[in-house]
Design a protein around this motif. Structure first.
Motif, mmCIF file in Angstrom:
data_model
loop_
_atom_site.group_PDB
_atom_site.id
_atom_site.type_symbol
_atom_site.label_atom_id
_atom_site.label_comp_id
_atom_site.label_asym_id
_atom_site.label_seq_id
_atom_site.Cartn_x
_atom_site.Cartn_y
_atom_site.Cartn_z
ATOM 1 N N LEU A 1 -2.211 12.828 9.331
ATOM 2 C CA LEU A 1 -2.570 11.464 9.710
ATOM 3 C C LEU A 1 -1.543 10.430 9.237
ATOM 4 O O LEU A 1 -1.842 9.240 9.179
ATOM 5 C CB LEU A 1 -3.950 11.110 9.139
ATOM 6 N N ASP A 2 -0.340 10.898 8.931
ATOM 7 C CA ASP A 2 0.688 9.970 8.432
ATOM 8 C C ASP A 2 0.974 8.849 9.414
ATOM 9 O O ASP A 2 1.287 7.721 9.015
ATOM 10 C CB ASP A 2 1.992 10.724 8.142
ATOM 11 N N ALA A 3 0.871 9.122 10.709
ATOM 12 C CA ALA A 3 1.180 8.106 11.718
ATOM 13 C C ALA A 3 0.058 7.086 11.868
ATOM 14 O O ALA A 3 0.281 5.988 12.382
ATOM 15 C CB ALA A 3 1.453 8.770 13.063
ATOM 16 N N SER A 4 -1.144 7.431 11.420
ATOM 17 C CA SER A 4 -2.301 6.545 11.611
ATOM 18 C C SER A 4 -2.736 5.830 10.345
ATOM 19 O O SER A 4 -3.299 4.733 10.411
ATOM 20 C CB SER A 4 -3.491 7.355 12.148
ATOM 21 N N LEU A 5 -2.499 6.443 9.196
ATOM 22 C CA LEU A 5 -2.970 5.885 7.926
ATOM 23 C C LEU A 5 -1.806 5.660 6.971
ATOM 24 O O LEU A 5 -0.896 6.491 6.882
ATOM 25 C CB LEU A 5 -3.969 6.837 7.252
ATOM 26 N N GLN A 6 -1.849 4.552 6.287
ATOM 27 C CA GLN A 6 -0.900 4.290 5.204
ATOM 28 C C GLN A 6 -1.668 4.184 3.898
ATOM 29 O O GLN A 6 -2.779 3.653 3.856
ATOM 30 C CB GLN A 6 -0.142 2.990 5.444
ATOM 31 N N ILE A 7 -1.071 4.700 2.839
ATOM 32 C CA ILE A 7 -1.685 4.568 1.512
ATOM 33 C C ILE A 7 -1.057 3.376 0.816
ATOM 34 O O ILE A 7 0.168 3.298 0.681
ATOM 35 C CB ILE A 7 -1.472 5.829 0.649
ATOM 36 N N LYS A 8 -1.893 2.449 0.388
ATOM 37 C CA LYS A 8 -1.447 1.301 -0.389
ATOM 38 C C LYS A 8 -2.302 1.227 -1.661
ATOM 39 O O LYS A 8 -3.278 1.969 -1.815
ATOM 40 C CB LYS A 8 -1.618 0.007 0.424
ATOM 41 N N GLU A 9 -1.927 0.355 -2.549
ATOM 42 C CA GLU A 9 -2.755 0.105 -3.722
ATOM 43 C C GLU A 9 -2.746 -1.377 -4.047
ATOM 44 O O GLU A 9 -1.828 -2.110 -3.682
ATOM 45 C CB GLU A 9 -2.275 0.910 -4.934
ATOM 46 N N ASP A 10 -3.799 -1.826 -4.697
ATOM 47 C CA ASP A 10 -3.793 -3.152 -5.297
ATOM 48 C C ASP A 10 -4.522 -3.043 -6.630
ATOM 49 O O ASP A 10 -4.787 -1.927 -7.110
ATOM 50 C CB ASP A 10 -4.378 -4.220 -4.367
ATOM 51 N N GLU A 11 -4.826 -4.179 -7.224
ATOM 52 C CA GLU A 11 -5.400 -4.158 -8.567
ATOM 53 C C GLU A 11 -6.792 -3.541 -8.611
ATOM 54 O O GLU A 11 -7.310 -3.251 -9.683
ATOM 55 C CB GLU A 11 -5.470 -5.586 -9.112
ATOM 56 N N ARG A 12 -7.390 -3.304 -7.443
ATOM 57 C CA ARG A 12 -8.746 -2.755 -7.409
ATOM 58 C C ARG A 12 -8.787 -1.249 -7.194
ATOM 59 O O ARG A 12 -9.779 -0.605 -7.529
ATOM 60 C CB ARG A 12 -9.561 -3.450 -6.306
#
Length: 243
Positions: A107-118
């Motif tokens: 699913l690399d083309a459909s989903l990106q992994i990000k992060e924030d403080e939560r």
């Protein structure tokens, strides 16, 4: 003795007070813009936003806020690329499971992994889930959401589904603003997980931000497409960092 009337012949003392106030205001504004130019390279878009804000202040007409015009929102968690080397504890475990899930399901083309403080974010473009200006899930999006529900079910983390739009105004017979559109979209995704897949409702929160938390300037079609997104946030209560 009768008092002398103030007038134009009284050594300039008859100047109306409003003229003095006006001149002081103009001087302050001039000083303000000189400081802007002195301390930074002037960004045309920001300068335009500032001008609109002052216009609204002096004329009483609606104007774009300075904060909104700069693309910055107060207290907005900043989404960033994931850096596993700075993680440990629960945050790292959640990231590893999300990464393995995306790789396993290609699913690399459909989903990106990000992060924030939560916590950890699964980010999707709105076009994967919805038609333009609509909030009903595309039929072809449900297989992917079904897989994501399996990932969520394997974890214990609270989940926040966030709807985001670009800054292009919308007004149709269903949605009067981007607030309504982003709200309806986040609720549609939450309802799918709860009603369609039987996940526990108490784990979910639907959040809507309209156009007010952009991740790119709304200055061209490509950037506006980045801002039209749905985030599935897996909340990590204590975001530990390696020291």
């Amino acid at each position: 003795m009768a008092r002398k009337k103030r007038g134009s012949g009284d050594n300039g003392q008859g100047i109306d007070e409003w003229i003095l106030t006006y001149s002081d205001t103009v001087t302050l504004l001039l000083t303000f813009f000189i400081l802007l130019y002195t301390f930074s390279t002037v960004d045309n878009q920001k300068l335009k936003s500032i001008s609109q804000a002052f216009q609204a202040m002096f004329t009483g007409q609606p104007g774009q806020s300075i904060i909104e015009g700069s693309g910055v929102t107060p207290d907005a968690p900043l989404e960033s690329e994931v850096n596993p080397e700075n993680m440990n504890g629960e945050l790292y475990n959640v990231y590893e499971q999300v990464k393995a899930f995306i790789d396993e399901n290609q699913l690399d083309a459909s989903l990106q992994i990000k992060e924030d403080e939560r916590g950890i974010i699964l980010q999707m473009k709105d076009s994967i889930l919805f038609e333009s200006g609509k909030a009903e899930l595309k039929e072809e999006s449900t297989p992917m959401l079904s897989k994501i529900s399996g990932l969520i079910n394997s974890l214990n983390n609270p989940v926040i589904v966030e709807g985001h739009t670009d800054n292009v105004p919308i007004s149709n017979y269903i949605f009067k603003s981007n607030w309504e559109l982003s709200t309806a979209r986040s609720v549609s995704v939450v309802r799918y997980f709860i009603e369609g897949k039987g996940l526990k409702p108490e784990r979910f929160t639907a959040a809507a931000y309209g156009q007010y938390k952009p991740i790119a300037p709304n200055d061209n079609d490509e950037n506006r497409a980045k801002n039209r997104r749905v985030n599935i946030l897996l909340v990590v209560s204590e975001k530990e960092k390696k020291k």
